[in-house]
Design an enzyme around this catalytic site. Structure first.
Site, PDB file in Angstrom:
ATOM      1  N   GLU A  80      -6.322  -8.232   0.213  1.00  0.00           N
ATOM      2  CA  GLU A  80      -6.665  -8.183   1.638  1.00  0.00           C
ATOM      3  C   GLU A  80      -8.131  -7.857   1.810  1.00  0.00           C
ATOM      4  OE1 GLU A  80      -4.548  -5.274   3.908  1.00  0.00           O
ATOM      5  OE2 GLU A  80      -2.606  -5.831   3.086  1.00  0.00           O
TER       6      GLU A  80
ATOM      7  N   GLU B 293       0.822  -1.217   0.000  1.00  0.00           N
ATOM      8  CA  GLU B 293       0.000   0.000   0.000  1.00  0.00           C
ATOM      9  C   GLU B 293       0.857   1.269   0.000  1.00  0.00           C
ATOM     10  OE1 GLU B 293      -2.709  -0.229   3.304  1.00  0.00           O
ATOM     11  OE2 GLU B 293      -4.103  -1.497   2.207  1.00  0.00           O
TER      12      GLU B 293
HETATM   13  C1  GAL Z   1      -4.040  -2.675   5.289  1.00  0.00           C
HETATM   14  C2  GAL Z   1      -2.603  -3.124   5.434  1.00  0.00           C
HETATM   15  C3  GAL Z   1      -2.488  -4.324   6.346  1.00  0.00           C
HETATM   16  C4  GAL Z   1      -3.298  -4.138   7.584  1.00  0.00           C
HETATM   17  C5  GAL Z   1      -4.727  -3.869   7.200  1.00  0.00           C
HETATM   18  C6  GAL Z   1      -5.647  -3.699   8.360  1.00  0.00           C
HETATM   19  O1  GAL Z   1      -4.071  -1.328   4.982  1.00  0.00           O
HETATM   20  O2  GAL Z   1      -2.051  -3.420   4.187  1.00  0.00           O
HETATM   21  O3  GAL Z   1      -1.125  -4.516   6.665  1.00  0.00           O
HETATM   22  O4  GAL Z   1      -2.781  -3.063   8.312  1.00  0.00           O
HETATM   23  O5  GAL Z   1      -4.786  -2.704   6.443  1.00  0.00           O
HETATM   24  O6  GAL Z   1      -6.965  -3.466   7.935  1.00  0.00           O
END
Ligand code: GAL
Length: 659
Positions: A310, A158
């Protein structure tokens, strides 16, 4: 993959849907790794992302390398048939780096340093940071490039940092010299005659820093472009290293959805796999629509299947109040992503942490462990994905409508000196996508300079700044028979954010049948503008028509009798934001006129239908059971049953129908 071609997602999926998530075993003793593998296999996990934040573990002191645990993990994953998406750890430099090299730390616009102790505390412009990042990337690629577990590279995480410090200032000047060549051209583009801002030397130019009053919009716009480009340079530098070692392994870096700081159209061109992180709020009644928007946008950037890198199996921990997902919602939203083109469904993270900043963020295995509802649902979903994979992986989606979106237009329109701070571009974009989603029309996103001819309908929620090439493209599109619908504040400025004479490009005014745009009339929070048949919100305009074929007028108030909506031929202009149902009905009517039909007729509210390849996904986002008409005979891949003409779906249930 043939010679000269880049590998893609298909090289990693090999006909399966990837299922898994970020795996951070460095937080756990080795016994737990074996337990993890057992649970992963039982849940159908076939892919994990290793190493995202493991820099201080891999390089505990400058130049040292500790690859032992990663060697073990790569072997363990391979031995158990689980592929590894291997991340470069460069999103979170170890504390020693900031301590020994303060030049690697970013500086905010008011001159404060962002220190270690969190994450993403790196300056994209720091030569020292880039040197260390390249070195660890090189060593990772050399060591694991030939490992049979490796399926994909994941660069950084990100990318989202800003830097207003001195090294970034020097880089900004270099970037500007490249863009403008002469100071005269820069002064002209930034309109520095206003407020005595003319530059007499390149050295006088700074990134935007805390000003007394409003900033120069040209400087801010270029700084946003510069930031996106610098982060992209960080990405491509690491990407090129791993590509040199492993030309056959695809490379990605995960986007945040609709992230302001990154021109994701441009970035996607540099990726083999486009991936995104998606966290709709389970309590948001429009959470599913937010998901659909991000999924449509990511698919469009990927020009095909994409990767959900994710999502959360339960609550996140970064909202004010963080709600779990009610029973069934995780499965529903995961299958929605597959319906909209995802070939990989992954999470942050595999096992919920016991320590660290995200210990209350959910994982696929929650603190409740194997018996917890979260893991049990994760397991069920793994079986579902395996069942549908042969019929959906790699399949495409055909959309009848394209929504145009461009970061540069967003950046330019976001300037502090605009007429209404209530007009937030993402809200307007969401409102238009929502209208299309609620009308059950399948939509892609496109850039205003893309080929638009495959789409019978193109909508422009708001593109405040448009290049001449974009305007030419829109005009040609309509000339060739396309139907174009544009929202307010479109075509106002050129690419330098210079207002076009007349407040809207003359060719666009002619296209819509507008003689004069006299004034913009922004609306207050509780204010609406009555129009014939609906109410407008947010904005209204005082327009003198030239020769439109059809208008819907404002009723009452200052604008009484003036056109709120104009149509000339196949070009529509909507000078306000109609209330949600009105915008839905308007767009549905326009689409129907252009021969674009909803996926299914008569769909109940809260039911979403998407056709991917041959397969029809039907998703009930409501909490009540619904009956859906699905003419014909189908086979539901999830339940392995026949479905004829009609289907009943319980709360949050999904059917995946093959003809
Ligand atoms: C994303 C990030 C992850 C984790 C996640 C939590 O932005 O890539 O490492 O922090 O959020 O929701």
């Amino acid at each position: 993959m043939t010679a000269g071609e880049r590998p893609g997602l298909a090289d990693a999926t090999r006909g399966r849907l990837l299922y898994g998530g970020d795996y951070n075993p460095e937080q756990w003793p080795e016994e737990t790794w074996h337990e993890d593998v057992r649970l992963m296999k039982a849940a159908g996990v076939n892919s994990v992302t290793l190493g995202v934040f493991s820099w201080s573990t891999l390089e505990p002191e400058p130049g040292a390398r500790e690859f032992g645990p990663l060697d073990t993990l790569m072997d363990l994953m391979h031995a158990n048939g689980i592929g590894v998406v291997l991340a470069t750890p460069t999103a979170s430099p170890p504390p020693w780096m900031g301590r020994l090299h303060p030049d690697t730390l970013p500086v905010t616009e008011d001159g404060r340093t962002e220190w270690w102790g969190g994450r993403q505390h790196f300056s994209h412009s720091s030569a020292t940071y880039r040197r260390y990042a390249a070195a660890i990337t090189e060593d990772l690629a050399a060591r694991y490039g030939g490992h049979p577990a490796l399926t994909m590279w994941h660069i950084n995480n990100e990318y989202c940092t800003y830097d207003h410090g001195d090294e970034a200032a020097a880089a900004f000047r270099r970037w500007l010299r490249e863009r403008y060549r002469t100071l005269d051209a820069l002064n002209e583009a930034w309109g520095t005659a206003f407020w005595s801002q003319g530059y007499d030397t390149w050295d006088g130019i700074l990134p935007p820093r805390l000003p007394h009053y409003l900033r120069n919009p040209g400087q801010v716009l270029d700084f946003r472009r510069f930031t996106s480009d610098m982060l992209l340079e960080c990405y491509t530098a690491e990407r090129d290293i791993v590509r040199r070692h492993t030309p056959h392994i695809p490379v990605t870096s995960n986007f945040m959805p609709l992230w302001f700081g990154q021109d994701a159209w441009r970035w996607a061109e540099e990726e083999d796999v486009v991936s995104v992180d998606l966290y709709p709020d389970p309590r948001d009644p429009l959470g599913a629509q937010h998901g659909a928007l991000v999924q449509d946008m990511t698919r469009s950037q990927a020009r095909g299947p994409w990767m959900l890198m994710e999502q959360a199996a339960g609550p996140v921990n970064w909202r004010g109040v963080n709600h779990p997902k009610p029973r069934g919602m995780n499965r529903l939203w995961s299958l929605q992503a597959v319906a909209r083109g995802a070939d990989a469904v992954c999470y942050f993270q595999w096992r919920q942490s016991r320590q660290g900043a995200e210990k209350f963020h959910s994982g696929m295995v929650s603190h409740a462990g194997e018996d917890g509802r979260t893991y049990q649902e994760v397991k069920r979903l793994g079986a579902d994905l395996a069942r549908i994979a042969p019929e959906v992986t790699g399949r495409h989606i055909t959309a009848g409508v394209a929504v145009l979106h461009d970061w540069h237009a967003w950046w330019a329109g976001a300037h502090d000196g605009r007429l209404s701070s209530r007009v937030e571009y993402p809200d307007v974009l969401r409102a238009w996508h929502r209208a299309l989603w609620q009308a059950h029309l399948t939509t892609d996103f496109a850039h205003p300079e893309h080929d638009l001819t495959p789409y019978p309908v193109v909508v422009v929620p708001q593109l405040y700044a448009l290049t001449d090439a974009s305007i030419d493209n829109l005009l040609a599109y309509v000339r060739q028979g396309g139907t174009l619908v544009c929202g307010f504040l479109t075509g106002v400025a050129d690419e330098d954010d210079r207002v076009r004479p007349g407040g809207m490009d003359a060719r666009l005014r002619e296209l819509f049948g507008i003689r004069t745009l006299h004034e913009w009339w922004p609306l207050e929070a509780e204010e609406t503008a009555a129009c014939e048949g609906f109410r407008g919100t947010l904005w209204s305009e005082e327009i003198e028509p030239a020769d439109p074929d059809h208008t819907i007028r404002y009723k009452g108030g200052e604008l009484d009798g003036m056109p709120a909506v104009l149509r000339k031929g196949r070009a529509w202009y909507v000078s306000t934001l109609p209330e949600p149902e009105a915008l839905r009905d308007l767009l549905a009517r326009i689409a129907e006129g252009a021969g674009v039909r909803p996926v299914l007729d008569g769909l109940p509210e809260h039911v979403e239908a998407v056709r991917r390849g041959e397969v029809l996904f039907v998703l009930n986002h409501g909490r009540e059971p619904v009956t859906v008409e699905v003419p014909g005979t189908h086979h539901d891949l999830l339940t392995d049953t026949a479905v004829t003409d009609r289907l009943t779906l319980g709360r949050y249930e999904v059917a995946v129908l093959r003809p």
